[in-house]
Every structure is written in structure tokens, then in C-alpha cells.
Design an enzyme around this catalytic site. Structure first.
Site, PDB file in Angstrom:
ATOM      1  N   SER A   7       4.307   1.869   7.417  1.00 60.00           N
ATOM      2  CA  SER A   7       4.800   2.666   6.293  1.00 60.00           C
ATOM      3  C   SER A   7       5.720   1.844   5.380  1.00 60.00           C
ATOM      4  O   SER A   7       6.315   0.847   5.804  1.00 60.00           O
ATOM      5  CB  SER A   7       5.572   3.881   6.798  1.00 60.00           C
ATOM      6  OG  SER A   7       4.758   4.670   7.618  1.00 60.00           O
ATOM      7  N   GLN A   8       5.858   2.357   4.160  1.00 62.01           N
ATOM      8  CA  GLN A   8       6.790   1.770   3.190  1.00 62.01           C
ATOM      9  C   GLN A   8       8.219   1.839   3.762  1.00 62.01           C
ATOM     10  O   GLN A   8       8.602   2.863   4.331  1.00 62.01           O
ATOM     11  CB  GLN A   8       6.690   2.605   1.914  1.00 62.01           C
ATOM     12  CG  GLN A   8       7.597   2.193   0.811  1.00 62.01           C
ATOM     13  CD  GLN A   8       7.616   3.235  -0.306  1.00 62.01           C
ATOM     14  OE1 GLN A   8       6.962   4.274  -0.219  1.00 62.01           O
ATOM     15  NE2 GLN A   8       8.362   2.950  -1.343  1.00 62.01           N
TER      16      GLN A   8
END
Ligand code: SAH
Length: 244
Positions: free
Chosen positions: A94-95
Site C-alpha cells: 500500500s501507499q
């Protein structure tokens, strides 16, 4: 040996020692920049996340965990960009902003035991492990789960316990958990996970499918066991798979 070489040697030992404690490495500045980018995103999303800053300990954990070690070698130069990256098997890490947000929403405390569904690269589990006593993480893709388990062992994350299974059913053997994080999008909140959450506990989970808007959802189970939910922010996660 001339004095110059002795100084160089002594410096090399010093760098080695500090590296051993993971106080500093060649990515320290990039990690600090990544956290600055996360703090900028907090300002942009204030109206969704209803706070002006994340818990300092969460940001400290993000400054500590070596994200470059959790991404494939060819992605390493991108490791500290504030964006998701491919980790193989059609999955993503994920970011960083989303990792920080989800971690912050759980309000992690020392001594807690947290369940994560979707081990993936192991990065989120590593961030949580800096903040709580025990992390239990389940991955459904065998090859990915095994590679990540080996990585976490090599990196001495000995308070992370992993398992290859369908996370829909949670991990009853170690339940109940102080909090639960789901890192793949599902159409509904799995009842077994709600059951395995302690009274007073919190869960974050992206609710939605590939075809609808997904919302990062905060599930609160109060002291009496009453459950309420709040949609925090629209997000885009890989799908929750398995036989549910
Ligand atoms: N937390 C991860 C994000 C990985 S992406 C990280 O920090 O890198 C989501 C992960 O959830 C994928 O690895 C995917 O295989 C896994 N997943 C999807 N459905 C699952 C299920 N039913 N049980 C366990 N893991 C699942």
C-alpha cells in the site's frame, strides 16, 4: 597503518554498529522525506480523517521501518515514494500514507495484540510490530506468505507471527484481538473478524468491490460489544479472495 587509515577504519566500524541498531542507513533521508509527504497528505485529507496530524509514534515507526527491504529489488529506487508498488503475484504494497492512516486509526498501544489479514510484503506488519506487543498476520497466497515469513525472520521481527490461510475466518486460536486490520477490499465486514475483536477494540477494513467505490471503514466495538462503523475515505485496494 597510517593515522588516516585508522580513522577510516574506526568510522567504518561506527557505521556498522549504528546500522546494526538500525539507527541510520543510506535511506534515512528518503524515509524522512516520505514522512514529510505523508504529513502533506494529512493536510489535504483533513476533512475525511478529521484530524490534523497522525500520532507521533506512528510517524516514528514509519521513519524506522526500512521499506526498501519489503519491495522487489527492481522497485527499490521507488521504495520511499508516497505511492503503492507492485510486489508480484498481482498484489501491491500500500501507499505509505494509507499505511500510516490505517495504523493511526487503530490507535495502537504497547502491550496490544493485533491481527492483520493480507500479509503481502510484510511492510504493514513490520510498522505495527514497532508499536504493539504482537502482530498476527495471515496471507492466502502460499508462495508470497512463505517468502515474506522468511524475510521477517531474517530481519528479526520476532513479534510477528504469520500463517498461510484464508483470513476470512480470522485466527481463533489467538483471539480475541485488541485490533484488526484488513488490507484487501471485501464487499462486507466478515462476521468472524467482528467476533474476534475485543470489546473496546477497533478494526480498519476497505469495504467495497472492484466495481463499486471502496471506503476505508473504521469499525468500533464498544465496551458493551455494540458495533458501529464509519466510512473514512474512498480507497482502491486489491480484492479480498478466498471462499467466503
Ligand atoms: N499489508 C500488505 C498489503 C498487501 S495487498 C503489505 O503491507 O504489503 C493485500 C494482500 O491480501 C495480498 O497479499 C493478498 O494476497 C491478501 N489477501 C487477499 N485475500 C485474502 C484472504 N482471504 N486471506 C488472507 N490474505 C488475503
Amino acid at each position: 597503518m597510517s593515522l588516516k587509515y585508522i580513522i577510516v577504519w574506526a568510522f567504518a566500524q561506527l557505521v556498522f554498529i549504528t546500522n546494526g541498531l538500525v539507527i541510520a542507513d543510506e535511506y534515512t533521508l528518503q524515509r524522512q522525506q516520505m514522512v514529510a509527504d505523508i504529513e502533506d497528505d494529512v493536510q489535504i485529507t483533513v476533512k475525511y480523517i478529521t484530524k490534523k496530524s497522525f500520532n507521533k509514534l506512528v510517524l516514528q515507526a514509519m521513519k524506522t521501518v526500512p521499506r526498501h527491504q519489503f519491495v522487489p529489488a527492481k522497485q527499490r529506487s521507488m521504495a520511499y515514494k508516497n505511492r503503492p508498488l507492485a510486489i508480484g503475484h498481482g498484489q501491491t504494497i500500500s501507499q505509505p500514507f494509507i499505511v500510516a492512516l490505517m495504523t493511526d486509526l487503530l490507535q495502537p498501544q504497547p502491550g496490544q495484540r493485533v491481527l492483520e489479514i493480507g500479509t503481502g510484503s510484510g511492510y504493514q506488519a513490520a510498522v505495527l510490530s514497532e508499536l504493539v506487543a504482537e502482530v498476527y498476520s495471515i496471507e492466502i497466497i502460499e508462495e508470497l506468505g512463505e517468502a515474506t515469513t522468511q524475510l521477517l525472520t531474517r530481519m528479526d521481527y520476532d513479534n510477528i507471527k504469520t500463517r498461510i490461510a484464508d483470513g476470512y475466518d480470522g485466527w481463533p486460536q489467538y483471539a480475541p484481538f485488541d485490533s484488526i486490520m484488513v488490507t484487501a477490499a471485501i464487499s462486507h465486514i466478515p462476521p468472524p473478524l467482528v467476533k474476534q475483536l475485543k470489546n473496546g477494540g477497533r478494526m480498519v477494513i476497505p469495504v467495497g468491490t472492484r466495481f463499486q467505490t471502496q471506503y476505508l471503514t473504521l469499525v468500533d466495538k464498544d465496551k458493551q460489544g455494540k458495533v458501529t462503523t464509519r466510512q473514512v475515505l474512498p480507497v482502491a485496494f486489491v480484492p479480498f479472495t478466498g471462499g467466503y
